[in-house]
Design a protein around this motif. Structure first.
Motif, PDB file in Angstrom:
ATOM      1  N   TYR A  25      -9.662  32.577  52.776  1.00 40.89           N
ATOM      2  CA  TYR A  25      -9.427  33.002  54.165  1.00 40.89           C
ATOM      3  C   TYR A  25      -7.932  33.095  54.453  1.00 40.89           C
ATOM      4  N   SER A  26      -7.189  32.094  53.965  1.00 39.43           N
ATOM      5  CA  SER A  26      -5.735  32.058  54.165  1.00 39.43           C
ATOM      6  C   SER A  26      -5.157  31.014  53.224  1.00 39.43           C
ATOM      7  N   SER A  27      -3.873  31.190  52.867  1.00 41.32           N
ATOM      8  CA  SER A  27      -3.235  30.171  52.022  1.00 41.32           C
ATOM      9  C   SER A  27      -3.032  28.877  52.813  1.00 41.32           C
ATOM     10  N   GLN A  28      -2.494  29.010  54.022  1.00 39.13           N
ATOM     11  CA  GLN A  28      -2.260  27.848  54.890  1.00 39.13           C
ATOM     12  C   GLN A  28      -3.037  28.084  56.187  1.00 39.13           C
ATOM     13  N   LEU A  29      -3.971  27.187  56.492  1.00 38.57           N
ATOM     14  CA  LEU A  29      -4.817  27.356  57.674  1.00 38.57           C
ATOM     15  C   LEU A  29      -4.498  26.236  58.667  1.00 38.57           C
ATOM     16  N   VAL A  30      -4.101  26.602  59.892  1.00 38.28           N
ATOM     17  CA  VAL A  30      -3.598  25.626  60.863  1.00 38.28           C
ATOM     18  C   VAL A  30      -4.523  25.557  62.085  1.00 38.28           C
ATOM     19  N   TYR A  31      -4.937  24.348  62.442  1.00 40.73           N
ATOM     20  CA  TYR A  31      -5.742  24.117  63.648  1.00 40.73           C
ATOM     21  C   TYR A  31      -4.973  23.212  64.609  1.00 40.73           C
ATOM     22  N   MET A  32      -5.020  23.547  65.904  1.00 38.88           N
ATOM     23  CA  MET A  32      -4.489  22.655  66.937  1.00 38.88           C
ATOM     24  C   MET A  32      -5.592  21.650  67.283  1.00 38.88           C
ATOM     25  N   THR A  33      -5.272  20.355  67.225  1.00 37.04           N
ATOM     26  CA  THR A  33      -6.278  19.334  67.522  1.00 37.04           C
ATOM     27  C   THR A  33      -5.861  18.481  68.721  1.00 37.04           C
ATOM     28  N   ASN A  34      -6.843  18.062  69.500  1.00 40.00           N
ATOM     29  CA  ASN A  34      -6.589  17.166  70.639  1.00 40.00           C
ATOM     30  C   ASN A  34      -6.863  15.709  70.287  1.00 40.00           C
ATOM     31  N   ALA A  35      -7.327  15.459  69.056  1.00 42.63           N
ATOM     32  CA  ALA A  35      -7.658  14.092  68.641  1.00 42.63           C
ATOM     33  C   ALA A  35      -6.399  13.236  68.620  1.00 42.63           C
ATOM     34  N   ASN A  36      -6.409  12.152  69.389  1.00 42.86           N
ATOM     35  CA  ASN A  36      -5.223  11.286  69.466  1.00 42.86           C
ATOM     36  C   ASN A  36      -5.070  10.389  68.243  1.00 42.86           C
ATOM     37  N   LYS A  86      11.485  21.286  51.347  1.00 46.09           N
ATOM     38  CA  LYS A  86      12.801  20.870  50.840  1.00 46.09           C
ATOM     39  C   LYS A  86      12.723  19.495  50.165  1.00 46.09           C
ATOM     40  N   ASN A  87      11.887  18.601  50.728  1.00 43.78           N
ATOM     41  CA  ASN A  87      11.723  17.252  50.165  1.00 43.78           C
ATOM     42  C   ASN A  87      10.719  17.207  49.020  1.00 43.78           C
ATOM     43  N   GLY A  88      10.096  18.375  48.720  1.00 41.40           N
ATOM     44  CA  GLY A  88       9.106  18.431  47.640  1.00 41.40           C
ATOM     45  C   GLY A  88       7.798  17.760  47.984  1.00 41.40           C
ATOM     46  N   GLU A  89       7.490  17.622  49.281  1.00 42.71           N
ATOM     47  CA  GLU A  89       6.262  16.937  49.696  1.00 42.71           C
ATOM     48  C   GLU A  89       5.062  17.877  49.752  1.00 42.71           C
ATOM     49  N   VAL A  90       5.302  19.182  49.947  1.00 47.45           N
ATOM     50  CA  VAL A  90       4.212  20.169  49.907  1.00 47.45           C
ATOM     51  C   VAL A  90       4.663  21.395  49.115  1.00 47.45           C
ATOM     52  N   ASP A  91       3.684  22.101  48.591  1.00 48.18           N
ATOM     53  CA  ASP A  91       3.950  23.347  47.858  1.00 48.18           C
ATOM     54  C   ASP A  91       3.237  24.470  48.597  1.00 48.18           C
ATOM     55  N   ILE A  92       4.005  25.393  49.187  1.00 47.35           N
ATOM     56  CA  ILE A  92       3.372  26.478  49.946  1.00 47.35           C
ATOM     57  C   ILE A  92       3.441  27.814  49.195  1.00 47.35           C
ATOM     58  N   LEU A  99       1.536  36.759  43.050  1.00 46.43           N
ATOM     59  CA  LEU A  99       2.513  36.234  44.011  1.00 46.43           C
ATOM     60  C   LEU A  99       3.114  34.910  43.529  1.00 46.43           C
ATOM     61  N   HIS A 100       2.268  34.087  42.894  1.00 46.22           N
ATOM     62  CA  HIS A 100       2.734  32.788  42.397  1.00 46.22           C
ATOM     63  C   HIS A 100       3.830  32.973  41.350  1.00 46.22           C
ATOM     64  N   LYS A 101       3.654  33.997  40.500  1.00 49.09           N
ATOM     65  CA  LYS A 101       4.608  34.305  39.429  1.00 49.09           C
ATOM     66  C   LYS A 101       6.010  34.556  39.999  1.00 49.09           C
ATOM     67  N   HIS A 102       6.059  35.186  41.190  1.00 46.92           N
ATOM     68  CA  HIS A 102       7.350  35.529  41.800  1.00 46.92           C
ATOM     69  C   HIS A 102       7.758  34.542  42.905  1.00 46.92           C
ATOM     70  N   LYS A 103       7.052  33.376  42.951  1.00 50.08           N
ATOM     71  CA  LYS A 103       7.386  32.321  43.923  1.00 50.08           C
ATOM     72  C   LYS A 103       7.353  32.812  45.380  1.00 50.08           C
ATOM     73  N   ILE A 104       6.347  33.646  45.697  1.00 52.39           N
ATOM     74  CA  ILE A 104       6.181  34.148  47.065  1.00 52.39           C
ATOM     75  C   ILE A 104       5.374  33.123  47.870  1.00 52.39           C
ATOM     76  N   ALA A 105       5.867  32.781  49.070  1.00 53.01           N
ATOM     77  CA  ALA A 105       5.147  31.815  49.922  1.00 53.01           C
ATOM     78  C   ALA A 105       3.827  32.413  50.392  1.00 53.01           C
ATOM     79  N   GLY A 106       2.819  31.555  50.508  1.00 49.54           N
ATOM     80  CA  GLY A 106       1.507  32.013  50.956  1.00 49.54           C
ATOM     81  C   GLY A 106       1.504  32.325  52.452  1.00 49.54           C
ATOM     82  N   ASP A 107       0.435  32.989  52.897  1.00 52.79           N
ATOM     83  CA  ASP A 107       0.351  33.359  54.308  1.00 52.79           C
ATOM     84  C   ASP A 107      -0.128  32.170  55.141  1.00 52.79           C
TER      85      ASP A 107
END
Length: 651
Positions: free
Chosen positions: A470-481, A559-565, A572-580
């Motif tokens: 569906y997408s490389s990076q999928l973002v949801y807004m949550t109200n859960a505290n 920058k800190n190496g904590e995630v790989d996008i 695309l991976h071969k050319h180090k293109i960021a996912g959508d």
């Protein structure tokens, strides 16, 4: 923190800025206060005599002392929220103490906005009417309408440049007020008896029109709330010191007008004592200066309204509206919808009432409610700060009695125009209260589940190549505290509505905190490399530009190496293109609500069919780029399948 300390530091520049920003409303009250009192008295059949003049002046002096000096300058300015003031800043300091405190906060905020519509109308009209002293048949209304229209038109361009001129102009204004008053005071020093509270008490006890007179007296303190609201712009010490000068010049001017009234007890009611104490050669100069002072007073009210609404939006007390930032200066905001609403209100007030003397009846009644609301919230703040109980009881008893007496006095204006501001305030209250209550009702029906229960299936879905990505990076807004919880509708969206495979799932939560300018965030890796939660803690005066804030966090994590996008697609991976990236917003729409009371049903109707349509969409209010956003409609169900009883008949 250093900025907070710098703001509270006493300086010549700070004192000058406070003159320009804080005192516009209260500083222009000599234009109409005494005229309002003695016009009412004369119309009531009483003749002006020395005891009445001294009594009215004494009431004004002691109102400025008790209400403005002691309540606001000495006590309320202590309740600073990281350097910020105002009724919603005060509410955010105490809202966790008791849920019902939202009621005085909402009433006070709406009353300030309602009375704010009268401020430009009455001050500009009174100032321009000064021309009629010299040019008797001059038509005032067209000039007033033009000035007010221009005032609201320039708001969109920002007022930081104009703001720098306000201080010196208001310094000249107050100095002129003091000099004009002093010129008359020296002619009759007996007027200084008005400093004795005996004359105020005598008037209140013996005069049958005492309550009506108090309704007029109240006009002298209508700008007191601004002293607290503008705390963030000027600092406590600058406001306290500059008030000493301002109060002295105001009292001198009132006393000077009082001397003129003693000299002319049978004056023509069409005359304004304020302009009568101005020497004729300086009249045009004074009209020009009072017009500029009126514009400055109006500007302060408009800026204050923008700040009030932006805080209300962040605190979920007002529908989400567009907020612009016309300059880089902190606190410079522009709210188009409120700007044109205020503009229309001011123009209508001028066209309906036509003369400033007619507007006096509409002025003051609503702001009285703000004073009472502030008293309640300050008392709650004092309790939270462990102030001795006897001091709190004295504070509430004294100011409750004073403000309730003023309210009764102001109610005499109700049929003389006061009903206009009450009606405006009631409409604003229905918006604020409806939005607040509807959101609370909705939150009752949001179902949360333990996010940990879905770790395994989310990890497997992310790797399941039989499901189209569906997408490389999928973002949801949550109200859960809590990071352990997630809305069931988000799980439903990911797994069932249309299984959504992504490399990384992101949960973004925005928490509006009680400090004004906080900008913090925290990252929790729920499933390392698969499910990440970002919690933003934003102050109630910070713009919620989630798109930019989220991107900034991602840049730091990469920058800190904590995630790989980097995209997982081979080419695309071969050319180090960021996912959508793709944001999914779940928009709740109304389902049946048979379980709600009649009151709650009417609130939900008002919310969905009026307020929601006036509000910005979720994507715009969060500052999201619409090309990366998808809206999914989910029902807000008030009747579940378990609630339905069905009897199965044999085949």
């Amino acid at each position: 923190m250093s900025e907070h300390k710098d703001l509270n530091k006493l300086s010549a520049a700070g004192l000058l800025i406070s003159l320009g920003i804080v005192y516009g409303d209260i500083g222009t009250s000599p234009l109409y206060t005494l005229r309002a009192i003695f016009n009412t008295v004369s119309e009531g059949g009483q003749t002006i005599n020395p005891m009445m003049v001294l009594g009215a002046l004494s009431c004004i002096i002691w109102t400025l002392t008790l209400q403005t000096t002691i309540k606001y300058v000495v006590i309320t300015l202590r309740a600073d929220n990281k350097g910020e003031g105002g009724i919603f800043s005060l509410y955010s300091l105490v809202r966790k103490k008791a849920k019902w405190l939202v009621i005085p906060a909402v009433i006070g905020g709406c009353a300030m906005l309602a009375d704010g519509i009268i401020t430009p109308s009455i001050t500009v009209t009174t100032a321009i009417e000064g021309l009629q002293v010299k040019f008797t048949h001059m038509r005032v209304i067209p000039i007033v309408l033009l000035i007010i229209t221009l005032l609201f038109v320039i708001q969109q361009f920002g007022t930081s440049l104009v703001g720098k001129l306000f201080g010196p102009i208001m310094l000249l204004w107050f100095a002129t007020l003091g000099i004009l008053g002093m010129a008359y005071v020296v002619q009759d020093l007996s007027i200084l008896k008005a400093l004795n509270p005996y004359y105020a008490a005598h008037l209140i006890i013996t005069n049958p029109m005492a309550l009506v007179i108090l309704g007029g007296v109240f006009l002298c303190t209508t700008g007191a709330e601004a002293l607290y609201s503008d705390l963030g712009h000027c600092g406590r010490n600058n406001i306290r010191v500059s008030w000493v000068f301002v109060k002295a010049t105001l009292i001198l001017n009132y006393l000077g007008q009082g001397v003129w009234l003693l000299q002319h007890p049978h004056y023509d009611l069409r005359l304004n004592p304020f302009f009568q104490i101005v020497p004729e050669p300086y009249l045009l100069f004074m009209v020009a200066l009072s017009t500029i002072a009126a514009i400055i007073a109006s500007q302060a009210m408009i800026s204050g309204s923008f700040t009030l609404i932006s805080e209300a939006v962040r605190l979920n007390l007002w529908p989400k509206v567009r907020i612009n930032y016309p300059s880089n200066e902190r606190g410079q905001i522009y709210v188009p919808s409120i700007n044109w609403l205020l503009c229309a209100g001011c123009l209508l007030i001028v066209l309906i009432f036509k003369r400033s003397v007619n507007m006096e009846g509409a002025y003051g009644l609503a702001i009285n409610m703000t004073f009472l609301a502030t008293t309640i919230l300050v008392a709650a703040y004092m309790i939270s700060k462990k102030v001795p109980r006897y001091a709190i009881i004295i504070f509430v008893a004294v100011y409750g009695a004073i403000e309730f007496t003023f309210l009764v006095g102001n109610m005499t204006k109700f049929f003389h125009g006061g009903f206009v501001t009450v009606m405006i305030g009631a409409v604003l209250f229905s918006v604020m209260w409806g939005w607040y209550v509807a959101r609370r009702i909705k939150s009752r029906f949001v179902k949360y589940v333990e996010v940990e229960d879905y770790f395994e299936i989310i990890s497997e879905l992310s790797e399941d190549e039989s499901v189209a990505k569906y997408s490389s990076q999928l973002v949801y807004m949550t109200n859960a505290n809590f990071k352990t919880e997630i809305e069931s509708k988000i799980i439903y969206s990911i797994l069932q509505k249309e299984p959504k495979r992504a490399d990384i799932y992101w949960l973004v939560h925005v928490d509006v905190v009680d400090e004004p300018f906080t900008q913090d965030y925290k990252v929790t890796f729920l499933i390392p490399g698969k499910l990440v939660r970002i919690d933003f803690k934003l102050g109630f005066r910070v713009e919620q530009r989630v798109n930019l804030l989220y991107r900034k966090v991602i840049e730091e994590l990469v920058k800190n190496g904590e995630v790989d996008i980097i995209s997982k697609y081979t080419s695309l991976h071969k050319h180090k293109i960021a996912g959508d990236f793709r944001f999914i917003l779940l928009e709740k729409h109304l389902s049946k609500f048979s379980k709600l009371s009649v009151y709650e049903r009417s609130v939900m109707w008002w919310y969905y069919f009026v307020l929601k349509k006036l509000s910005l969409s979720e994507e715009k209010s969060f500052g999201l780029d619409s090309s990366y956003v998808e809206i999914e409609k989910v029902p807000l169900i008030f009747v579940s399948a378990e609630d339905i009883i069905l009897n199965r008949l044999p085949a």
